[in-house]
Design an enzyme around this catalytic site. Structure first.
Site, PDB file in Angstrom:
ATOM      1  N   THR B  14      93.521 -28.079 -38.010  1.00 16.23           N
ATOM      2  CA  THR B  14      94.422 -28.953 -38.027  1.00 16.23           C
ATOM      3  C   THR B  14      93.394 -30.744 -36.722  1.00 16.23           C
ATOM      4  OG1 THR B  14      95.059 -28.289 -35.578  1.00 16.23           O
ATOM      5  CG2 THR B  14      96.715 -28.450 -38.046  1.00 16.23           C
ATOM      6  N   GLY B  15      92.359 -30.132 -36.274  1.00 20.09           N
ATOM      7  CA  GLY B  15      91.538 -31.200 -36.330  1.00 20.09           C
ATOM      8  C   GLY B  15      91.015 -31.840 -36.350  1.00 20.09           C
ATOM      9  N   ALA B  16      90.404 -32.728 -36.270  1.00 21.34           N
ATOM     10  CA  ALA B  16      89.849 -34.020 -37.244  1.00 21.34           C
ATOM     11  C   ALA B  16      88.574 -33.415 -38.000  1.00 21.34           C
ATOM     12  CB  ALA B  16      88.834 -35.388 -36.082  1.00 21.34           C
ATOM     13  N   ARG B  42     101.000 -24.586 -30.463  1.00 22.70           N
ATOM     14  CA  ARG B  42     101.644 -25.712 -31.134  1.00 22.70           C
ATOM     15  C   ARG B  42     101.247 -26.332 -31.956  1.00 22.70           C
ATOM     16  NH1 ARG B  42      98.916 -31.093 -29.427  1.00 22.70           N
ATOM     17  NH2 ARG B  42      97.115 -29.660 -29.312  1.00 22.70           N
ATOM     18  N   ARG B 102      75.835 -22.955 -27.299  1.00 25.61           N
ATOM     19  CA  ARG B 102      74.974 -23.735 -27.665  1.00 25.61           C
ATOM     20  C   ARG B 102      72.972 -23.588 -27.485  1.00 25.61           C
ATOM     21  NH1 ARG B 102      77.120 -29.429 -28.920  1.00 25.61           N
ATOM     22  NH2 ARG B 102      78.452 -29.061 -30.730  1.00 25.61           N
ATOM     23  N   CYS B 131      76.787 -33.689 -32.943  1.00 27.80           N
ATOM     24  CA  CYS B 131      76.624 -34.280 -33.444  1.00 27.80           C
ATOM     25  C   CYS B 131      75.364 -35.594 -33.497  1.00 27.80           C
ATOM     26  CB  CYS B 131      77.393 -35.276 -33.916  1.00 27.80           C
ATOM     27  SG  CYS B 131      78.807 -35.778 -32.049  1.00 27.80           S
ATOM     28  N   GLN B 158      77.818 -45.018 -31.419  1.00 30.49           N
ATOM     29  CA  GLN B 158      78.589 -43.348 -31.331  1.00 30.49           C
ATOM     30  C   GLN B 158      80.027 -43.326 -31.768  1.00 30.49           C
ATOM     31  OE1 GLN B 158      76.263 -40.624 -28.626  1.00 30.49           O
ATOM     32  NE2 GLN B 158      78.296 -39.165 -29.285  1.00 30.49           N
ATOM     33  N   ARG B 244      79.677 -45.202 -27.045  1.00 33.71           N
ATOM     34  CA  ARG B 244      80.270 -45.263 -28.070  1.00 33.71           C
ATOM     35  C   ARG B 244      80.402 -46.764 -27.708  1.00 33.71           C
ATOM     36  NH1 ARG B 244      82.246 -40.031 -29.389  1.00 33.71           N
ATOM     37  NH2 ARG B 244      82.097 -39.802 -27.484  1.00 33.71           N
ATOM     38  N   HIS B 251      77.746 -42.081 -36.508  1.00 34.13           N
ATOM     39  CA  HIS B 251      77.135 -42.349 -35.744  1.00 34.13           C
ATOM     40  C   HIS B 251      75.784 -43.166 -35.776  1.00 34.13           C
ATOM     41  CE1 HIS B 251      79.815 -39.933 -33.031  1.00 34.13           C
ATOM     42  NE2 HIS B 251      78.576 -38.946 -32.924  1.00 34.13           N
TER      43      HIS B 251
END
Lengths: 346, 346
Positions: B14-16, B42, B102, B131, B158, B244, B251
């Site tokens: 359900t995330g981006a 949740r 990673r 990313c 970003q 940001r 980005h």
């Protein structure tokens, strides 16, 4: 000793920079006998407040400069080319905020903290450097004096006010439209006079000013050429990528500089902290660093994110933020005017 | 030959990024026998559309991974640390989009266009890089193969979606508030879990992710470390400044790379044009260059503003833009899954 009173003309008085020049003249120390506000015919007749009084803007003509001591120009390069010789002919010293005369070898290109001594060599015109150059050279000056440097690699994050008041209005309208799912006006960014216009709201545009034959933009070439001229060192290699971001006021710059020798980071921080016109704001652990919203309305250059390259022991990263309308334009011009007045009265 | 059908789990559905993984799975070629959508308690019970049908999101438990062939994780590092071993124990291959594994020497860190051959060396977990690293290494790969390079100096621009769907909502609300002269919510940017929050609307923030002891942020160190690992070359020196900007998706990166030899710019352009996963968009004279608003929703990495340093004949400037939710996350993960399936069926 007290300076003599001077007659000051502001050409482009109704523009984004002109307005900040007036605020600066109100706050700073130049003793003004008479203030003339000049603009194009379109803006003539407008009333502008200065020290609590209304001053009427007049259409600029060659005769407007009769009796003027210092003329502050920020009405575009073409206007400067037309009126600067007229003003000089009538005895004024022109502090020009446009690109018209910056690389003219007869014209000093001055940032008072860096090369203020050049002011005395003027032949009637003193050029104010490009906004993105000014804040970078103020940050680099104390490092140049202590270590010297060969190379600068800079990427900018430039506010739309660098393109004037209309560009700020465009960002406002585009942002509002985007939030409502509409398309806003696209008439100015990235460069008003070019044929293609792109949205700046919620976007980045890697073009400030027109393209040059070598693939760089004029804004990038200004940073490259002006840095060499201001430091009076043709051996400095600068490469720049200039980018517009959806910010109203305050340019940010990611500056990588390769010093001529290895350095101690604590010493670099101390040097920056003591640097003229610099406020060091550098504590990432406590989330302290400069940001354009905080520096808007301030005259200084803010430096943070001071880090050594993880590989190159002569490589230094800086994050440099300043109000492009103030130190990047109006403040620097008025500081030059102040120095002119104080030199004159010595 | 046709690939066998696989059972795919998406953790963080359900995330981006999870949402984009589902769009990618709909569009791309993995033959799916069963799709399990997993999330925290949740979000359990939510219905999500996939290929025209409603699929109910289940709470992730260790048992959720029984019978799963490929599990795509993007629910945060802590969730990955908890569930990845459980999924692997049950025979799944985990493609993890978080920072959890990673730099683990046992875990391949894969961008298919760059080091897709590493996929076959997995021991149950394959990591998707950060990313901002992914789009940079895709752009640099063909240059690495042809010229090699020693040093990369990158400054990022970003998008807020890198901090998730709530950060996008915050930018929306802050922008709306700023345009109305109000102060908007300040709860997420720059880093949700830290104590200080700054506005990102009409601002730049030189901090993505938490601070490290060396003065860099974790985001910057990810770019530095991951680039070496992906190219399998510890000698590559990267220095990064991660910033940001008020952009929702996409980005941008100003990348300076010093190649191992002098180069011909026309050859560099041709190499980039033919590079896997790259779209060259480089014609400043005609105002053609990549911008995040244009690349949003696209799977490729866009490269423009290709220029030689005016001083250093081995120095090359690039402007690299890509959709951080797609190639920077979802697309790269699904491409890894595709390669897993096609390897498996060979």
């Amino acid at each position: 000793m007290p300076s003599r009173e001077v007659t000051v003309a502001v050409l482009g008085a109704t523009g984004a920079v002109g307005e900040q020049i007036l605020r600066n003249l109100e706050e700073r120390s130049i003793p003004i006998k008479e203030l003339r506000l000049l603009a194009s015919a379109r803006s003539a007749g407008k009333k502008v407040r200065f020290k609590g009084e209304e001053v009427e803007v007049q259409e600029a003509t060659p005769e407007s400069f009769e009796g003027v001591d210092i003329a502050l120009f920020s009405a575009g390069g073409g206007v400067s080319e037309k009126f600067a010789p007229e003003a000089v002919k009538r005895g004024a010293v022109v502090v020009d905020n446009t690109n018209a005369f910056r690389m003219d070898p007869e014209v000093p290109l001055v940032v008072p903290e860096v090369n203020g001594d050049q002011i005395r060599h003027h032949k009637g015109i003193i050029a104010n450097p490009n906004c993105s150059t000014i804040q970078m050279v103020v940050a680099l000056k104390p490092l140049f004096d202590r270590f010297g440097f060969d190379r600068v690699i800079v990427s900018t994050y430039q506010a739309v006010s660098g393109s004037g008041a209309q560009a700020m209005e465009e960002l406002t309208e585009q942002s509002r439209a985007a939030l409502e799912g509409r398309q806003g006006p696209r008439e100015i960014m990235p460069v008003g006079k070019l044929s293609k216009h792109y949205p700046i709201a919620f976007n980045t545009i890697p073009q400030c000013d027109v393209a040059q034959d070598n693939g760089y933009t004029l804004e990038e070439m200004k940073m490259i050429r002006e840095t060499k001229k201001i430091f009076d060192d043709e051996s400095i290699g600068v490469t720049a990528t200039c980018v517009r971001v959806p910010v109203f006021r305050g340019h940010s710059e990611s500056v990588y500089v390769e010093l001529k020798e290895e350095f101690d980071l604590a010493e670099v921080r101390q040097i920056l902290k003591e640097g003229e016109g610099i406020i060091l704001q550098d504590d990432i652990a406590n989330q302290e660093y400069p940001m354009p919203l905080d520096t808007s309305g301030r005259d200084e250059v803010f430096v943070g994110r001071v880090r050594k390259d993880t590989v190159n022991s002569r490589g230094l990263n800086l994050w440099v933020v300043s109000d492009n309308l103030l130190k990047g334009a109006a403040t620097n011009a008025v500081q030059i005017a102040e120095k002119l007045v104080s030199q004159d009265s010595q």
